[in-house]
Every structure is written in C-alpha cells, then in structure tokens.
Design an enzyme around this catalytic site. Structure first.
Site, PDB file in Angstrom:
ATOM      1  NE  ARG A 473       8.037  16.067 -38.056  1.00  0.00           N
ATOM      2  CZ  ARG A 473       8.299  16.815 -36.987  1.00  0.00           C
ATOM      3  NH1 ARG A 473       8.392  18.114 -37.099  1.00  0.00           N
ATOM      4  NH2 ARG A 473       8.464  16.248 -35.804  1.00  0.00           N
ATOM      5  NE  ARG A 509      11.345  12.601 -40.919  1.00  0.00           N
ATOM      6  CZ  ARG A 509      10.525  12.767 -39.885  1.00  0.00           C
ATOM      7  NH1 ARG A 509      10.950  12.522 -38.656  1.00  0.00           N
ATOM      8  NH2 ARG A 509       9.303  13.189 -40.070  1.00  0.00           N
ATOM      9  CG  ASN A 630       8.599  14.053 -31.110  1.00  0.00           C
ATOM     10  OD1 ASN A 630       8.928  14.652 -30.099  1.00  0.00           O
ATOM     11  ND2 ASN A 630       8.450  14.643 -32.278  1.00  0.00           N
ATOM     12  CG  ASP A 631       8.626   8.142 -33.546  1.00  0.00           C
ATOM     13  OD1 ASP A 631       7.487   7.796 -33.181  1.00  0.00           O
ATOM     14  OD2 ASP A 631       8.842   8.681 -34.638  1.00  0.00           O
ATOM     15  NE  ARG A 641       4.615  10.947 -32.293  1.00  0.00           N
ATOM     16  CZ  ARG A 641       5.551  11.326 -33.156  1.00  0.00           C
ATOM     17  NH1 ARG A 641       6.543  10.494 -33.456  1.00  0.00           N
ATOM     18  NH2 ARG A 641       5.536  12.497 -33.705  1.00  0.00           N
ATOM     19  CB  CYS A 678      15.212  16.952 -34.699  1.00  0.00           C
ATOM     20  SG  CYS A 678      15.050  15.239 -35.197  1.00  0.00           S
TER      21      CYS A 678
HETATM   22  C1  PEP Z   1      10.651  12.282 -33.590  1.00  0.00           C
HETATM   23  O1  PEP Z   1      10.163  11.152 -33.600  1.00  0.00           O
HETATM   24  O2  PEP Z   1      11.115  12.829 -32.570  1.00  0.00           O
HETATM   25  C2  PEP Z   1      10.690  13.074 -34.826  1.00  0.00           C
HETATM   26  C3  PEP Z   1      11.339  14.219 -34.868  1.00  0.00           C
HETATM   27  O3  PEP Z   1       9.997  12.609 -35.879  1.00  0.00           O
HETATM   28  P1  PEP Z   1       8.390  12.710 -36.049  1.00  0.00           P
HETATM   29  O4  PEP Z   1       7.852  13.517 -34.922  1.00  0.00           O
HETATM   30  O5  PEP Z   1       8.141  13.321 -37.366  1.00  0.00           O
HETATM   31  O6  PEP Z   1       7.993  11.281 -35.984  1.00  0.00           O
HETATM   32 MG    MG Z   2       9.867  10.187 -35.526  1.00  0.00          MG
END
Ligand code: PEP
Ligand code: MG
Length: 758
Positions: A473, A509, A630-631, A641, A678
């Site tokens: 990140r 990223r 996650n997103d 979230r 990820c």
């Molecule tokens: C995700 O969204 O799963 C991700 C890995 O990115 P971040 O948590 O940094 O938004």
């Molecule tokens: Mg994300």
C-alpha cells in the site's frame, strides 16, 4: 416540538451519569405532556427482564424496583410487539397488570413506546394519565422520537466502560459494570494488558478522569496552559481589531475575563486539588458552566455556550500539547478509546502494544487492518465507550469474539492467562512450519504473500516465510507527510522494499487515497467518499502524481526486476487503458534517461462489481488480477466497511461475494492469467479453505495471519476444499456458511484458529 426535544437532549448530554439522564427524561417528558406519570423501564440482560429505572409520578421502592417479564403486563406487551401501545383506559385492557402501591390503578390513559436499537427492545418509555383519553398524534410522535433518541444513549451506556461509582442508583450501573463489553472480534488472539485511554485531541467531552499524585505539577501545567491561551486570545484580538466593529471585539474581552485566574481558573485549580488531573478538572468545570447556561431561558445567554466550549477547547489543546510529552505506555499497552486512530497506534513505542479496543469502526477499517498487520488482538465497535475509569485498569481482550473485560476478576484473569499461554504454544508450533511450503496433502501449492506498507509491519513481513509482497500500500508514505513525496523520496522507499524481498516479487499498488484515506494536503469534501473521487480516479485526474510515482517505481527497480505494479479501484476498462498508457510513457521516459529497466508485470485490482463482470476483458490487458475483497465486499453488499451500525451486514462469506470471487478466478484462468486475493479475507482461516477450493494462485495477507493460513492449507486437500466450496455455495446465508466452516475446522483439529486457546 423540535426545540423542546433539543433542550431535553442537551440536558441529557450534560448529565453526570445514566440515572441522572433517565431522570431528566422522565421529568421533562412528563412536564411537556402534562401527564401524571412518565416512566422508563430498561432491559436487564442478565435476568432477561425489564426493570423500572426512572419514574416521575409512580411510587417506587428504590430497594425493590419493579421488574417486568417480557409478555407480562402492558410494558411486557410493548416489548413483545415492539411497537407503541396507545390505550384510552389501561385498567380495561386484558393484559393490565398493576403493581401494588405504585399508584398505577388510578391512571387510565396509557402510552408505551419501545426503546429499540439494532432490532432489540432495550426498554420501554411510558406516560400515564388519570383522564380516560387516547394520547393524540403529536404526543405519540414526541414519545416515539424521545425513545428513538434515548435508544442511542442507552445502547452506549450498556457497553460503557467507565462506570460512575458515585451514582447511588444501584440498578443500571451495577448491571452494566457486571457485563462483558461486546464488540466485533476484529483481530483474533487473546491480550491481557493495561488500559491507556486515547481520545481525539481538543475534544473536551472525550477527556477521561485520572487521579494524580503530584498536584503542584498539575496546577503548574494548567496555569501554563491558561497563560498560553490568554496570549493566544490577545493575539487574535489584535489581529482582528482592525476588521471588527468595537462592540464585537468585546467577545475577546469576555474570553480574557473567563480566562483570568479568578474565574474559570480558580474552579479548575480546586478540582485539581481534589485529585483530578488538569484535563479532567477542566472538562468538569466547563461542563458545569455549560449545564448552567443551558438551563437558562434567555437565548442570548444560551448562545454564550459556544464561547465557553471554545475557551475549553483552546485551554485543552495547550494542556494536551504540554502533557503529550509525558505520555506513558506500559509494557503491555491496551489502547482503548471511542475512536482509536492509526496515528494513535503509531505513537505506541515498538513492542509495547498488546491490544486495541475501539468504540467505533469495523473489522475492515484501516485501523483494524493496521492492528492485524501488527498481530495485535482487537475489538472494534465496542459501542461508544465513556472511559472515565478505564485508564490504568487491567483489560482482557478476546479478539476472536470481540469481548472485552475491564478490571477482570482473578479467576477470569487466570483463565485467560492459560488461554494466552496455549496461543503462544500454538504460534511456536506454527513457527516451526515457517519454511514448509503452503502445499495441500494432495500436492497443490498456493503462494502465500504478505500485504505491507503500513508503517511498523515491514519487519514482521520478512520473518514469516512469505513468497513475496502481494500488496504494497504505497499511500502510507504519502499520508505520513505534509506534502507529496518527491520522485526521489519515493524511489528510495520503493528500492528498500524491492531489495528487502528480492528476488521474491513485490506488487506495488499505485496511490489509493480517497474514501477513508485522506491526504492532509489534499482534502476532499464529498457526501459519499467511497463512491467518489478515490483510487485510480484521483491519479488519472492528476497525471503528475501518477507519472511521478510510476517513474519512481521504475527507477527503483533498476537492478531489481522483482517489481510488479497494479491499479486500484478500476471500474471502467478505459481507466485501465489510460493507466497502461501512462505506465508506457513513464517507462519510455526513464529508458530515455538511461535507466536500464524492463517493463514490469502489470495487474489490476478487482474491487467493484463492474470489474467482476468485465474481469475477462481486464485480464486480457494485464498479466495478473488481484481481488481487493475489502472493497469488493462493501460494494457488492452496499455496506460501508467503516460503519459500525451496519457492520453486522458486512460479511465476505456472503454467498454473493463468494460467487463473484469464483467468477473472477474462472475469468483470469480462462485468459491464462494468475489471480490472487489481497483483501483481509485471505488471512481468515475459514475463508482460506474456500479460496483454496476456488483455485486462487496466491493469497496475500497481513504477516501475522500467514503462519495460520499455511497451517490450514497444509491440512486440507484441494479435493476436500472444492467439495466444501460446493456445499457452501448452496447455502443462502453467510452465518450458516461460517458455522459450517467452523465445524469443519474444529473436526480437522484446527479449532485453535477460531477461538482462544488451542
Ligand atoms: C481491498 O479493498 O481489499 C484492499 C486490499 O485495499 P484497501 O483495503 O487498501 O482498500
Ligand atoms: Mg481497496
């Protein structure tokens, strides 16, 4: 009516404790509706009944409060039905059940409304009157609105940490203090440590009480802060004098008068003399002044509340600036606060952080991700904790179930110590697997990689035997500064990482800010930040930022061909095409400048539903796909979230999410491209079994989870994982899926991954 409600709520807000708050409500509502009685019953979770907590009008014996079972009497009926009950004559209702000596039998008109929060009836608010009549629409509306407002306050109190022992109302406080605090189990593990309360700076309301020994030093600190504030106000007054009419300038004189030693100062000093630290003493005095002003009818005087609050904030920020230097972190620090931030985590010296308890946020907030990366047991969303007595207390966190115990009994402490010891043994066993491949018993290998980029997690990443970095990140280097880092600064950081992991691949990223990650020097004001200007949308709009970052990555990769680059938040194929064009441009620029680097492998993150549906088209254009679950989960389920109110709906094991993941894997493989994941679910032992069954080539997670996931992979055959996947895809809700997988893990002897102990 709005004005009335606002007044009542202001008074409730200023109340010293919960029983005073309830008493204010019953008194004010009774006055407003001119009824004979107003009463509040609250749920006693331990005894599964409802207790009369406050009344204005009924006769009660404080030593033997009225208790009502669900379904018993009219209060019980309101609980059972979960809706208002408006009766002309309560005694004629078949469910009427009067409490001898309460005086209820003479009261006819009855209106009871449930106090509901998160689908639970936490209590009942009633009004009663002698006359036989039905309460009208406006009266009912007032009561329903009051109950809705009260629900938040009661829910907060039910999870309150700092219980005000000065309260002489045995009831609620005793029940609350005996309860375990509940939140979301966000980072598994057991932690036992000492509470350090964190609170947002310059927020008077959030300041806890603390006992101090060295009264003289505390008074000196306060006086310094007072002088500093007075100087600050004088400067403000001078600066503004030329632009402001004379009479407006008197505001500053009023401020200065309040800041004189005789007024506010004296009161605070005597609170400090009574043993409270300066910040707590200041909060108490300011709060007292605010309550006094609030009680006044005069609107002009009431407006002065803003000035008092402002003065309080200013003095507090000087105090905090002075006291920050002396912040102490015990060996086993448990950070605890209404909102624990990533910055607060970063302030704890290395090796001292044992756990985190946050009153807000969810398991997928970035602060929880950071805590996970550090392997620190965490409970999020533990209601809105009032922390007046938590500082310095012993705290236990069960990060599996999100349970928190403050000042636990010796027996509980011993139990958790034993569990923590078993966890250590398990970790030591897992450590022994460090150099073993993540290979299933039937010979299928999955690459296990780490997510990194969050400050202190880099060291740990290197020790867990990862096959590379699946997600770096990059935004943290941007967030930690007060300006965009230069190309050279970025190059240095990226090169360090590439060198540390070489020859293992490192996927960087491109900058992914927006949403809940704001750059201090690029403020973004939006109604819907998660649907707004974030990720690739920002960098495509700012080719300068994008190109500088790409050039820095490419230049860093000279001599380190392990660089991979990927793009976040792609929702249109054209965005990917544009990003690729920028990358080619950056590549030819650095080549022209004499840099010897190949074009790195490029990937795209699948984080929004549109990208799932276009996964094949995207895969055709790049070398690999990586799912940001996650997103993706938040966008598929339409659940923020970070929002604790809807955290129960956020579940990456939702069948719709699982189907989307499977679809992406199929698309990537159809194009002969590698696919990884990820998001946080890659580090969840339950989810990992399904991800294995789906055929992911790599799982990338926080380093603390990696040894556990290796253990899972080494214990499940690919055939079994595929079977399990098929079974759960036929289930229709995430809870069933979770329970099923828990049983499976347990049967495989891996129950230690999902609960405290082995
Ligand atoms: C995700 O969204 O799963 C991700 C890995 O990115 P971040 O948590 O940094 O938004
Ligand atoms: Mg994300």
């Amino acid at each position: 009516m709005l004005k009335l409600q606002r007044r009542i709520l202001q008074e409730v807000d200023a109340a010293q404790d919960m029983s005073e708050a309830l008493q204010i409500v019953v008194k004010r509502v009774r006055e407003a509706l001119e009824t004979q009685a107003c009463t509040i019953y609250l749920k006693d979770a331990k005894q599964h009944d409802y207790v009369l907590m406050a009344t204005d009008g009924l006769k009660v014996n404080p030593d033997d409060p009225i208790r009502v079972q669900p379904g018993q009497g009219l209060v019980g009926l309101v609980v059972q039905r979960g809706e208002p009950l408006n009766l002309e004559s309560a005694p004629s209702h078949p469910d009427f059940f009067f409490h001898p000596d309460s005086g209820e039998e003479r009261l006819h008109a009855y209106l009871g409304v449930p106090i509901s929060y998160n689908r639970q009836v936490l209590g009942v608010l009633t009004v009663q009157e002698e006359e036989q009549r039905r309460f009208d629409v406006a009266e009912e509306a007032l009561l329903v609105t009051m109950a809705a407002q009260l629900a938040g306050v009661v829910a907060k109190a039910s999870a309150q940490v700092g219980v005000d022992s000065s309260s002489d109302t045995a009831g609620l406080h005793e029940q609350i203090s005996a309860q375990v605090l509940k939140g979301l189990g966000s980072v598994p593990g057991v932690a036992i440590g000492t509470a350090v309360v964190v609170y947002p700076p310059a927020n008077l309301k959030a300041v806890p009480d603390k006992t101090v020994e060295d009264i003289a030093t505390e008074i000196a600190l306060f006086e310094e802060a007072l002088v500093a504030t007075r100087d600050e106000v004088k400067v403000l007054k001078e600066r503004i004098a030329t632009h402001l009419p004379e009479q407006e300038q008197t505001l500053f004189d009023a401020y200065l008068a309040m800041l004189s030693g005789h007024s506010l100062g004296n009161e605070v000093v005597s609170e400090i003399r009574a043993g409270n630290w300066a910040q707590g003493a200041l909060r108490k005095v300011i709060k007292g002044h605010i309550s006094a002003f609030e009680a006044m009818e005069d609107d002009y005087i009431r407006e002065r509340i803003t000035d008092i609050k402002d003065i309080g904030r200013r003095v507090l920020s000087h105090l905090q600036a002075g006291q920050k230097k002396v912040a102490q972190y015990p060996e086993q620090t448990i950070l605890i606060g209404d909102e624990v931030t990533a910055a607060a985590l970063a302030e704890v010296p290395e090796g001292h952080l044992a756990g985190v308890v946050s009153g807000s946020g969810s398991s997928n907030s970035h602060v929880a991700i950071l805590a996970r990366a550090l392997g620190v047991p965490t409970a999020m969303s533990v209601a809105n904790i009032t922390l007046s007595e938590a500082e310095g207390q012993e705290v236990i966190i069960d990060g599996y179930h999100g349970q928190v115990y403050i000042a636990p009994s010796e027996k509980l402490r011993r139990q958790f110590l034993a569990l923590a010891k078993q966890e250590e043994e398990l970790d030591a066993d897992l450590e022994a697997l460090r150099d073993m491949p993540a290979e299933t018993p039937d010979g299928h290998c999955v690459a296990l990689c780490v997510n990194t980029g969050l400050a202190a997690d880099a060291g740990l990443s290197l020790t867990v035997g990862a096959e590379g970095v699946g997600l770096y990140r990059t935004e943290m280097a941007f967030i930690a500064r007060d300006h965009f880092p230069t190309e050279e600064q970025q190059k240095v950081i990226y090169k360090q990482l590439l060198a540390a992991f070489a020859p293992r691949p490192v996927i960087m990223r491109t900058l992914d800010v927006g949403g809940d990650k704001e750059l201090p020097y690029l403020p973004i004001q939006e109604d819907n930040p998660f649907l707004g200007w974030r990720g690739i949308r920002i960098t495509l709009d700012h080719p300068d930022i994008m190109l500088v970052q790409m050039r820095a990555m490419l230049r860093a990769s000279e001599g380190y061909p392990n660089l991979r680059i990927m793009f976040p938040m792609i929702s249109h194929v054209s965005e990917l095409d544009e990003a690729l064009r920028f990358l080619r441009q950056a590549h030819s620029e650095v080549i022209e400048e004499g840099c010897q680097v190949n074009m790195p492998l490029v990937g795209v993150m699948i984080e929004v539903p549109a990208a799932v549906y276009q996964a094949r088209l995207l895969a055709r254009r790049v070398d690999f796909l990586s799912i940001g679950s996650n997103d993706l989960t938040q966008y598929i389920l339409a659940v923020d979230r970070n929002n604790s109110r809807v955290a129960n709906l956020y579940d990456a094991l939702h069948p719709a999410v699982l189907m989307a993941l499977q679809e992406v894997v199929t698309c990537a493989h159809a194009e002969n491209k590698q696919v990884s994941i990820c998001g946080e679910m890659a580090g969840d032992p339950l989810a990992a079994i399904l991800l294995l069954g789906m055929g992911f080539d790599a799982l990338s997670m926080n380093s603390a989870s990696l040894p556990r996931i290796r253990w899972v992979i080494r214990n499940f055959t690919l055939v079994h994982a595929k079977e399990l996947l098929q079974q759960v895809l036929h289930m229709d809700n995430p809870l069933m899926i979770r329970r099923h997988l828990e049983t499976v893990l347990d049967q495989a002897g891996l129950g230690g991954l999902i609960r405290a102990g082995r």
